[in-house]
Write a protein that holds these residues in place. Structure first.
Motif, PDB file in Angstrom:
ATOM      1  N   SER A  18      -8.612 -67.439 -31.423  1.00  0.00           N
ATOM      2  CA  SER A  18      -9.284 -66.160 -31.668  1.00  0.00           C
ATOM      3  C   SER A  18      -8.200 -65.392 -32.173  1.00  0.00           C
ATOM      4  CB  SER A  18      -9.403 -65.518 -30.224  1.00  0.00           C
ATOM      5  OG  SER A  18      -8.357 -65.325 -29.571  1.00  0.00           O
ATOM      6  N   CYS A  19      -8.669 -64.404 -33.135  1.00  0.00           N
ATOM      7  CA  CYS A  19      -7.923 -63.658 -33.979  1.00  0.00           C
ATOM      8  C   CYS A  19      -8.056 -62.209 -33.841  1.00  0.00           C
ATOM      9  CB  CYS A  19      -7.784 -64.194 -35.450  1.00  0.00           C
ATOM     10  SG  CYS A  19      -7.331 -65.585 -35.878  1.00  0.00           S
ATOM     11  N   GLU A  20      -7.412 -61.301 -34.016  1.00  0.00           N
ATOM     12  CA  GLU A  20      -7.397 -60.100 -33.503  1.00  0.00           C
ATOM     13  C   GLU A  20      -6.372 -58.981 -34.231  1.00  0.00           C
ATOM     14  OE1 GLU A  20      -6.908 -57.023 -29.597  1.00  0.00           O
ATOM     15  OE2 GLU A  20      -7.537 -58.965 -29.342  1.00  0.00           O
ATOM     16  N   ARG A  21      -7.050 -58.284 -35.018  1.00  0.00           N
ATOM     17  CA  ARG A  21      -5.912 -57.331 -35.569  1.00  0.00           C
ATOM     18  C   ARG A  21      -5.303 -56.140 -35.023  1.00  0.00           C
ATOM     19  NH1 ARG A  21      -6.931 -54.190 -41.362  1.00  0.00           N
ATOM     20  NH2 ARG A  21      -4.756 -53.229 -41.264  1.00  0.00           N
ATOM     21  N   GLN A  22      -4.115 -56.214 -34.868  1.00  0.00           N
ATOM     22  CA  GLN A  22      -3.446 -55.244 -34.003  1.00  0.00           C
ATOM     23  C   GLN A  22      -2.360 -54.449 -34.685  1.00  0.00           C
ATOM     24  OE1 GLN A  22      -1.770 -57.571 -30.583  1.00  0.00           O
ATOM     25  NE2 GLN A  22      -3.649 -57.088 -29.435  1.00  0.00           N
TER      26      GLN A  22
END
Length: 86
Positions: A18-22
């Motif tokens: 999973s990838c999530e921009r932070q």
């Protein structure tokens, strides 16, 4: 060159991702559901813009999850198209 998504998809199976921009970085989580283990990496914009840096971060993450019992293949990953989160 492959996209980051294509390279991550090539790890499946056994690894899910999973990838999530932070903010200006990208949080990447690799999970092996067979051994119920996960590893996390936070990639900076510089690491995302540098194909070799991304490959090294991903390789170390795969190596770490293998140390937790995963049977994921430890292999040379294809070159990655850099991305810009800005």
């Amino acid at each position: 060159m492959a996209s980051i998504e294509e390279v991550l998809d090539s790890l499946d199976p056994p690894l899910k991702h999973s990838c999530e921009r932070q903010g200006s970085s990208l949080r990447l989580v690799l999970t092996d559901p067979a051994v119920h283990q996960s590893v996390e990496r936070r990639l900076t914009p510089k690491e995302l813009q540098n194909s070799l840096a991304f490959q090294m971060v991903l390789l170390y993450a795969v190596n770490e999850i293998r140390g937790l019992g995963s049977h994921a293949k430890l292999e040379v990953l294809p070159p990655v198209d850099p991305i810009n989160l800005d």
